[in-house]
Design an enzyme around this catalytic site. Structure first.
Site, PDB file in Angstrom:
ATOM      1  N   SER A 214       0.802  -1.223   0.000  1.00  0.00           N
ATOM      2  CA  SER A 214       0.000   0.000   0.000  1.00  0.00           C
ATOM      3  C   SER A 214       0.841   1.282   0.000  1.00  0.00           C
ATOM      4  CB  SER A 214      -0.944  -0.056   1.202  1.00  0.00           C
ATOM      5  OG  SER A 214      -1.746   1.070   1.273  1.00  0.00           O
TER       6      SER A 214
ATOM      7  N   GLU B 188     -11.896   5.841   7.384  1.00  0.00           N
ATOM      8  CA  GLU B 188     -10.800   6.304   8.208  1.00  0.00           C
ATOM      9  C   GLU B 188     -10.451   7.705   7.720  1.00  0.00           C
ATOM     10  OE1 GLU B 188      -8.318   2.559   9.639  1.00  0.00           O
ATOM     11  OE2 GLU B 188      -8.008   2.920   7.516  1.00  0.00           O
TER      12      GLU B 188
ATOM     13  N   ARG C 108      -0.678   5.111  19.715  1.00  0.00           N
ATOM     14  CA  ARG C 108      -0.875   3.668  19.507  1.00  0.00           C
ATOM     15  C   ARG C 108       0.250   3.128  18.626  1.00  0.00           C
ATOM     16  NH1 ARG C 108      -2.637   3.340  14.298  1.00  0.00           N
ATOM     17  NH2 ARG C 108      -2.975   1.103  14.339  1.00  0.00           N
ATOM     18  N   PRO C 109       0.571   1.847  18.776  1.00  0.00           N
ATOM     19  CA  PRO C 109       1.604   1.278  17.903  1.00  0.00           C
ATOM     20  C   PRO C 109       1.006   1.075  16.515  1.00  0.00           C
ATOM     21  CG  PRO C 109       0.708  -0.433  19.347  1.00  0.00           C
ATOM     22  CD  PRO C 109       0.031   0.851  19.739  1.00  0.00           C
TER      23      PRO C 109
ATOM     24  N   ARG D 246       2.464   5.811  16.692  1.00  0.00           N
ATOM     25  CA  ARG D 246       1.853   7.016  16.119  1.00  0.00           C
ATOM     26  C   ARG D 246       1.288   7.903  17.222  1.00  0.00           C
ATOM     27  NH1 ARG D 246       1.588   6.200  10.655  1.00  0.00           N
ATOM     28  NH2 ARG D 246       1.104   4.100   9.931  1.00  0.00           N
TER      29      ARG D 246
HETATM   30  C1  LIG Z   1      -3.189   6.376  11.141  1.00  0.00           C
HETATM   31  C2  LIG Z   1      -3.322   5.654   9.871  1.00  0.00           C
HETATM   32  O1  LIG Z   1      -3.533   6.255   8.832  1.00  0.00           O
HETATM   33  N1  LIG Z   1      -3.229   4.308   9.938  1.00  0.00           N
HETATM   34  C3  LIG Z   1      -3.363   3.447   8.750  1.00  0.00           C
HETATM   35  C4  LIG Z   1      -2.264   2.425   8.702  1.00  0.00           C
HETATM   36  O2  LIG Z   1      -2.364   1.598   9.835  1.00  0.00           O
HETATM   37  P1  LIG Z   1      -1.363   1.684  11.080  1.00  0.00           P
HETATM   38  O3  LIG Z   1      -1.716   0.479  11.904  1.00  0.00           O
HETATM   39  O4  LIG Z   1      -1.680   2.985  11.743  1.00  0.00           O
HETATM   40  O5  LIG Z   1       0.009   1.667  10.514  1.00  0.00           O
HETATM   41  O6  LIG Z   1      -2.445   1.605   7.541  1.00  0.00           O
HETATM   42  C5  LIG Z   1      -3.660   0.861   7.531  1.00  0.00           C
HETATM   43  C6  LIG Z   1      -3.676   0.005   6.282  1.00  0.00           C
HETATM   44  O7  LIG Z   1      -3.655   0.760   5.127  1.00  0.00           O
HETATM   45  C7  LIG Z   1      -4.854   1.806   7.588  1.00  0.00           C
HETATM   46  O8  LIG Z   1      -6.029   1.062   7.656  1.00  0.00           O
HETATM   47  C8  LIG Z   1      -4.705   2.713   8.805  1.00  0.00           C
HETATM   48  O9  LIG Z   1      -5.726   3.655   8.838  1.00  0.00           O
HETATM   49 MG   LIG Z   2      -3.760   1.140   0.635  1.00  0.00          MG
END
Ligand SMILES: CC(=O)N[C@H]1[C@@H](OP(=O)(O)O)O[C@H](CO)[C@@H](O)[C@@H]1O
Ligand SMILES: [Mg+2]
Length: 552
Positions: free
Chosen positions: A68, A385, A516-517, A525
């Site tokens: 991604s 989100e 949160r991790p 983050r």
């Molecule tokens: C704050 C943030 O944008 N977190 C993103 C990111 O996850 P994290 O667990 O925060 O790395 O990637 C995910 C997958 O794409 C998405 O679902 C999520 O919203």
């Molecule tokens: Mg993506």
């Protein structure tokens, strides 16, 4: 498991030793890591996907190779369940354990025990099907090959390679196949373009306060898979939408996700590469690397690359408003239940706006797997989100109800209006991916609604003013030391950290902050909100320092 199956698994897995010294975890959205260490993981998840297909009576399962928004040298793998949604969370512990099994013997033992516990017919008597897809990362091709080998280790399982696709396209194909529908890429584009056309055809004649909405849309495609796919989709739109594509990847020269893409734009609140002062006044959007998220933005005049960001929360608000308006026209006595699902990253102003509309807002932890599951509990579930990942889900019950209204024969003006509203909502259900967030379908719905309302992008942006916010990443020794609760808004461990954060928050008016991790990157983050940008920045920075102090 019979001897033949056992020996095939043992033999093949010797070619895919796991990386030493790395513990892999399924995370927010599948496994992600530097692509060079993922061969064994994708091989093993290939096996898992075949087992999942067997478990679900031979239903088609999806395997997507993508990381991604992460950097181009990373890659990852995630599984799509028969509905086109994410892999059921019950299977994540099995995914973790096989990904980390140290040798072929223990791998086969884990598979044997799991197949027995789950009653999976792994004896070659049943067929299994897995659809494979990948994004444009250079490591994708060899990882697809490794996944393919894993799938083919399970006797009776076949892999179908869909080549380079967006993540939501693959989820859509899985869902469509399992519903017995046509499921090619051309069918996907056909569904999106015809439902968009339907929305446009149903625009009330006198709508529109200004017609700026009809100008061109310029899309930053993050130098990823979205570039080529959006180009193809645009051709199917027959001029009903004018789209200019930038950062399309391929031969255009830019690097995937570097200074471009929805994640960069949303987190940094800066314009992506290839956009500049000449774009002031133009409606711009940005996709992420695998085209499952998108945000809109406009360039600020003399703003030093600063932008007006129109994020997932505002996309959600536009969709919710439109749906509410159409439901009002329907005046249905059996009112459908409507649930809006957000995470703690949602801007507080958006939540207030949605609640003021009279809508029910629910919070879940980060990650589409949580939001999607919650949204499914409603007749109409809308989830997003803040980063632009989301969709709209309609229950079968609600779709049947719409079908009924669409077919009513009343020719009174009221009856006619109701039929139109039902058709619009039907089109919404068709344009929006029912498996997962989809940037291409989301773009079409935004564009359709703006045209319906006759709104410019600025008018949309004025629905409410975002509270100033800031997001930071903190590198720590071990991010798994942070354990949160309450939809991730409160730290449980390490002890004392939440109290320290609370005392910092207390210094700011409208202050809100949580940590949160990450489940996709090796960071913790930090998110903050406050009355001014300076205060939001200050709060985020001071909390980041505290996190450093606690976690080193
Ligand atoms: C704050 C943030 O944008 N977190 C993103 C990111 O996850 P994290 O667990 O925060 O790395 O990637 C995910 C997958 O794409 C998405 O679902 C999520 O919203
Ligand atoms: Mg993506």
């Amino acid at each position: 498991m019979n001897e033949k199956q056992r020996s095939i698994l043992l033999q093949s897995s010797t070619h895919f030793p796991p990386p030493k010294g790395t513990k892999l975890s399924y995370g927010t959205a599948g496994f992600r890591a530097d692509a060079s260490i993922l061969q064994s993981t994708v091989f093993r998840i290939g096996i898992l996907a075949a087992l999942r297909s067997l478990k679900t009576g031979g239903a088609v399962i999806g395997l997507m190779i993508t990381a991604s928004h992460n950097k181009v040298s990373d890659n990852g793998i995630k599984v799509a369940d028969p509905s086109g949604g994410m892999l059921t969370q019950d299977w994540e512990p099995f995914a973790d354990s096989i990904a980390n099994a140290p040798d072929p013997e223990s791998l086969v033992q884990l598979i044997t025990e799991f197949a027995k516990k789950e009653n999976i017919p792994i004896d070659g008597s049943k067929a299994a099907v897995v659809l494979l897809g990948r994004d444009t990362r250079p490591s994708g091709e060899s990882l697809v090959e490794a996944a393919n080998k894993g799938i083919c280790c399970v006797i009776g399982a076949v892999a179908i390679n869909m080549g380079i696709v967006t993540t939501p396209e693959l989820h859509w194909m899985v869902r469509a196949r399992n519903k017995g529908m046509k499921a090619s890429e051309a069918d996907y584009f056909h569904q999106l373009s015809t439902s968009f056309r339907c929305l446009i055809d149903l625009i009330p004649e006198k709508s529109g306060e200004d017609n700026d909405a009809i100008g061109k849309l310029v899309v930053d495609c993050s130098n990823g898979v979205g570039g080529e796919k959006l180009q193809d989709l645009t051709q199917k739109l027959n001029g009903f939408l004018q789209i200019e594509i930038r950062n399309s990847g391929g031969n255009s020269g830019g690097i995937l996700n570097e200074g471009v893409g929805a994640d960069f734009v949303q987190k940094e609140k800066l314009s992506p590469q290839g956009f500049g002062p000449s774009d002031v006044g133009i409606r711009c959007a940005s996709l992420d690397g695998d085209a499952d998220r998108f945000v809109y933005f406009t360039i600020i005049l003399n703003g030093n690359n600063k932008i007006n960001l129109i994020d997932g929360d505002k996309i959600l608000s536009l969709f919710a408003l439109f749906i509410k308006q159409q439901l009002t026209i329907l005046e249905d006595s059996k009112k459908p239940s409507v649930g809006i699902v957000q995470t703690a990253y949602a801007n507080g102003a958006s939540t207030k706006y949605l609640k003021d509309l009279g809508l029910k807002v629910i919070f879940t932890p980060t990650g589409v797997k949580y939001l999607h599951g919650k949204a499914e509990e409603y007749d109409i579930g809308i989830y997003f989100e803040a980063n632009g990942h989301g969709t709209i889900l309609f229950s079968d019950l609600f779709l049947n109800c719409l079908e009924g209204i669409k077919n009513e024969s009343s020719s009174t003006e009221n009856g006619l209006e109701k039929r139109k509203a039902a058709k619009r909502l039907w089109a919404v259900g068709n344009v929006m991916n029912q498996g997962v967030g989809d940037a291409l379908s989301g773009l079409l719905l935004v564009e359709g609604i703006l045209q319906h309302m006759g709104w410019s992008v600025d008018k949309w942006n004025q629905l409410y003013d975002d509270l100033p916010s800031r997001q930071l990443k903190v590198k720590v020794a071990d991010r798994s030391a942070v354990i949160t609760t309450n939809a991730e808004t409160c730290v449980e461990k390490p002890p004392g950290l939440q109290e320290a954060i609370n005392s910092l928050i207390g210094k700011y008016r409208q202050g809100r902050c949580f940590v949160r991790p990450s489940g996709t990157e090796d960071v913790v983050r930090v998110y903050s909100e406050a009355e001014t940008q300076e205060e939001a920045d200050e709060l985020a920075n001071s909390v980041a320092n505290i996190v450093q102090q606690f976690l080193g």
